[in-house]
Design a protein around this motif. Structure first.
Motif, PDB file in Angstrom:
ATOM      1  N   HIS A 278      30.618  49.542  37.250  1.00  0.00           N
ATOM      2  CA  HIS A 278      31.884  49.684  36.486  1.00  0.00           C
ATOM      3  C   HIS A 278      32.867  50.190  37.439  1.00  0.00           C
ATOM      4  CE1 HIS A 278      34.733  51.030  33.612  1.00  0.00           C
ATOM      5  NE2 HIS A 278      34.157  50.427  32.658  1.00  0.00           N
TER       6      HIS A 278
ATOM      7  N   SER B   7      38.370  42.995  30.917  1.00  0.00           N
ATOM      8  CA  SER B   7      36.920  43.741  31.282  1.00  0.00           C
ATOM      9  C   SER B   7      36.289  42.843  32.372  1.00  0.00           C
ATOM     10  CB  SER B   7      36.315  43.645  29.841  1.00  0.00           C
ATOM     11  OG  SER B   7      34.792  43.693  29.956  1.00  0.00           O
TER      12      SER B   7
ATOM     13  N   SER C 249      32.928  43.738  32.637  1.00  0.00           N
ATOM     14  CA  SER C 249      31.582  44.066  32.160  1.00  0.00           C
ATOM     15  C   SER C 249      30.696  42.756  32.320  1.00  0.00           C
ATOM     16  CB  SER C 249      31.381  44.711  31.070  1.00  0.00           C
ATOM     17  OG  SER C 249      31.966  46.030  31.014  1.00  0.00           O
TER      18      SER C 249
ATOM     19  N   GLU D 184      46.577  46.659  33.470  1.00  0.00           N
ATOM     20  CA  GLU D 184      46.423  47.282  32.190  1.00  0.00           C
ATOM     21  C   GLU D 184      47.989  47.240  31.871  1.00  0.00           C
ATOM     22  OE1 GLU D 184      44.705  51.223  31.786  1.00  0.00           O
ATOM     23  OE2 GLU D 184      43.175  50.710  32.992  1.00  0.00           O
TER      24      GLU D 184
ATOM     25  N   GLU E 260      40.030  49.910  28.398  1.00  0.00           N
ATOM     26  CA  GLU E 260      41.284  50.375  28.878  1.00  0.00           C
ATOM     27  C   GLU E 260      42.060  49.495  28.425  1.00  0.00           C
ATOM     28  OE1 GLU E 260      41.386  53.490  30.056  1.00  0.00           O
ATOM     29  OE2 GLU E 260      39.237  53.967  30.073  1.00  0.00           O
ATOM     30  N   THR E 261      41.743  48.242  28.989  1.00  0.00           N
ATOM     31  CA  THR E 261      42.741  47.068  28.593  1.00  0.00           C
ATOM     32  C   THR E 261      43.269  47.140  27.036  1.00  0.00           C
ATOM     33  OG1 THR E 261      41.249  45.734  30.046  1.00  0.00           O
ATOM     34  CG2 THR E 261      42.842  44.399  28.825  1.00  0.00           C
TER      35      THR E 261
HETATM   36  N1  LIG Z   1      39.997  41.593  38.943  1.00  0.00           N
HETATM   37  C1  LIG Z   1      40.083  42.986  38.732  1.00  0.00           C
HETATM   38  N2  LIG Z   1      39.957  43.854  39.809  1.00  0.00           N
HETATM   39  C2  LIG Z   1      40.015  45.256  39.668  1.00  0.00           C
HETATM   40  N3  LIG Z   1      40.126  45.917  38.604  1.00  0.00           N
HETATM   41  C3  LIG Z   1      40.262  45.143  37.497  1.00  0.00           C
HETATM   42  C4  LIG Z   1      40.366  43.591  37.566  1.00  0.00           C
HETATM   43  N4  LIG Z   1      40.450  43.190  36.190  1.00  0.00           N
HETATM   44  C5  LIG Z   1      40.648  44.424  35.422  1.00  0.00           C
HETATM   45  N5  LIG Z   1      40.388  45.323  36.228  1.00  0.00           N
HETATM   46  C6  LIG Z   1      40.450  46.603  35.834  1.00  0.00           C
HETATM   47  O1  LIG Z   1      39.117  47.069  35.517  1.00  0.00           O
HETATM   48  C7  LIG Z   1      39.095  48.210  34.276  1.00  0.00           C
HETATM   49  C8  LIG Z   1      38.077  47.322  33.311  1.00  0.00           C
HETATM   50  O2  LIG Z   1      38.103  48.388  32.293  1.00  0.00           O
HETATM   51  P1  LIG Z   1      38.240  48.088  30.658  1.00  0.00           P
HETATM   52  O3  LIG Z   1      39.332  47.368  30.297  1.00  0.00           O
HETATM   53  O4  LIG Z   1      37.679  49.340  30.085  1.00  0.00           O
HETATM   54  O5  LIG Z   1      36.908  47.221  30.527  1.00  0.00           O
HETATM   55  P2  LIG Z   1      35.305  47.497  30.066  1.00  0.00           P
HETATM   56  O6  LIG Z   1      35.436  47.806  28.652  1.00  0.00           O
HETATM   57  O7  LIG Z   1      34.458  46.101  30.564  1.00  0.00           O
HETATM   58  O8  LIG Z   1      35.000  48.670  30.603  1.00  0.00           O
HETATM   59  C9  LIG Z   1      40.783  48.291  33.675  1.00  0.00           C
HETATM   60  O9  LIG Z   1      41.364  49.277  34.319  1.00  0.00           O
HETATM   61  C10 LIG Z   1      41.056  46.883  34.402  1.00  0.00           C
HETATM   62  O10 LIG Z   1      42.549  46.879  34.494  1.00  0.00           O
END
Ligand SMILES: Nc1ncnc2c1ncn2[C@@H]1O[C@H](COP(=O)(O)OP(=O)(O)O)[C@@H](O)[C@H]1O
Ligand SMILES: O=C(O)[C@@H](O)C(=O)COP(=O)(O)O
Length: 411
Positions: free
Chosen positions: A143, A254, A256, A329, A353-354
């Motif tokens: 993560h 995300s 994930s 974000e 977070e998004t």
């Molecule tokens: N290509 C990327 N490289 C690095 N960080 C990223 C990328 N895409 C998204 N993120 C960041 O990774 C994080 C994902 O967290 P989140 O939105 O909570 O997703 P999840 O629910 O899958 O954990 C966010 O802070 C997002 O801005």
């Protein structure tokens, strides 16, 4: 208000609100701590914070502020909702916030149970599984913000909490409510305040829920809330919903495993725009242009920055993880604002977070809970002409985005 809930992110809060609404509680999700009182008919209030990955002291401050508001609404019980994959670091924020809430509520028997069997999360012998894998072998070890390198909840909680951690094992849970309550009392007498409770099935969670009757504080994933409405004499009910006309747009930050599968499925079938974090940071890719692209494409257009662990690691290495996360974000939040200005009426987001960034940027104060799309993800009404769905990173089937758009009202 009967049950007051504090969620450490926005998708997780909608997951909990979904469980409570399905179980018959009139539930409202609030973005941050409200300034006004809740409506007189609200039975469960979920205050959604974006406190999962912030400084622990700030997470405590916000959580105690939410607690004060919920207590002012007359809540009889408080639920602290965190992720079913226990997303946290050795610094927190699950342990520090649970400790602070327990102190404030003088709670000496605190359930800690992230189990959510409907989404494949179970707790056995104090270990957290995601489907057939230990948490630290489930993909969660990669993560971007809270890599989970251990599946032992007792060890994870002990590292974060100032309180002693006990355990209610599966064989006791299988015996039912009375046995669970008796073991909780025994653990308390042994000096353990935070109790990891095993749960493998919804029926276990119903027994745990009944054992939680009258406790000032419960903590966990949405699963352990399944049995709580019955404690207040409330029975399951259909959740009303009015479909929304208009245009749909999809945003995903995300990274994930489940989201990446959903994106691969979606990209093969619908207009999709990959967002490069370097372009976001340099300003080469703007929210305005992205929103315009989404608006001009029919069907279910998607903008996504979601990437696999190697690409995420490269971005974090180059820009720093906080800088990259904040930039992406903010980008999605601003894109959502532009979409609303263009008249888009259905917005789907993926990532906790998004989603928090999007809801905050749109300045949405309250969310009305609609029907479930996939386990843990409800349709949400954000205003007269705006509906949304906030998908947790690891939730949803492969065709989730299509399904969600249909539930929201897409023909
Ligand atoms: N290509 C990327 N490289 C690095 N960080 C990223 C990328 N895409 C998204 N993120 C960041 O990774 C994080 C994902 O967290 P989140 O939105 O909570 O997703 P999840 O629910 O899958 O954990 C966010 O802070 C997002 O801005
Ligand atoms: O409990 C869960 O798994 C979800 O409700 C949740 O909190 C997920 O968080 P994100 O994966 O960060 O969206």
């Amino acid at each position: 208000m009967l049950l007051g809930c504090i969620g450490d992110d926005f998708t997780g809060s909608s997951d909990l609100a979904n469980t409570l609404a399905k179980a018959g509680m009139r539930t409202v999700q609030y973005s941050g701590v409200p300034t006004d009182p809740a409506g007189a008919d609200v039975q469960a209030g979920v205050v959604a914070l974006k406190s999962r990955s912030i400084d622990p002291q700030e997470a405590i401050r916000q959580s105690l502020e939410a607690l004060a508001w919920l207590q002012a609404q007359g809540c009889e019980q408080i639920f602290f909702k965190y992720c079913s994959t226990f997303d946290s670091t050795a610094d927190g924020n699950i342990g520090p916030v649970a400790d602070a809430l327990a102190d404030a509520l003088k709670a000496d028997n605190v359930i800690v149970c992230p189990a959510f069997p409907g989404a494949g999360r179970s707790v056995y012998q104090g270990y957290l599984f995601v489907k057939d894998a230990l948490l630290n072998e489930s993909g969660m070890e990669n993560h971007p913000l809270t890599p989970m390198k251990d599946a032992n909840l007792r060890r994870l909680m002990a590292a974060q909490s100032g309180n002693s951690v006990g355990h209610v094992p599966a064989e006791v849970v299988f015996e039912g409510t009375k046995a669970i309550r008796a073991r909780m009392e025994a653990e308390k007498a042994a000096g353990h305040r935070m109790l990891i409770v095993d749960a493998l099935r919804d029926s276990d969670l119903m027994e745990i829920g009944a054992a939680a009757k009258g406790l000032p504080l419960i903590t966990g994933g949405s699963g352990v809330a399944l049995g709580l409405p019955a404690n207040f004499g409330i029975a399951p009910a259909d959740v009303p919903w009015t479909p929304q006309n208009g245009k749909t747009a999809l945003l995903s930050g995300s990274c994930s495993v489940a989201t990446r599968g959903q994106i691969a499925y979606h990209v093969a079938r619908h207009p999709s725009l990959k967002i490069d974090p370097a372009d976001v940071i340099s300003g080469a890719q703007t929210p305005q242009a992205t929103a315009q692209w989404l608006f001009e494409n029919d069907g279910l257009p998607l903008a996504y920055s979601s990437a696999d662990p190697a690409d995420v690691a490269a971005v974090q290495e180059k820009f720093g993880s906080d800088t990259a996360a904040n930039a992406i974000e903010t980008f999605f939040g601003q894109t959502a604002v532009c979409l609303a200005e263009l008249g888009v009426t259905r917005i789907l987001t993926a990532g906790g977070e998004t989603s928090g960034a999007v809801v905050e940027a749109l300045d949405i104060q309250t969310l009305e809970i609609g029907p479930e799309i996939d386990p843990g993800v409800p349709a949400l009404r954000a205003g007269d002409d705006l509906v949304i769905a906030l998908k947790s990173g690891n939730f949803g089937a492969e065709d989730y985005f299509e399904k969600a758009a249909n539930v929201l009202g897409q023909n």
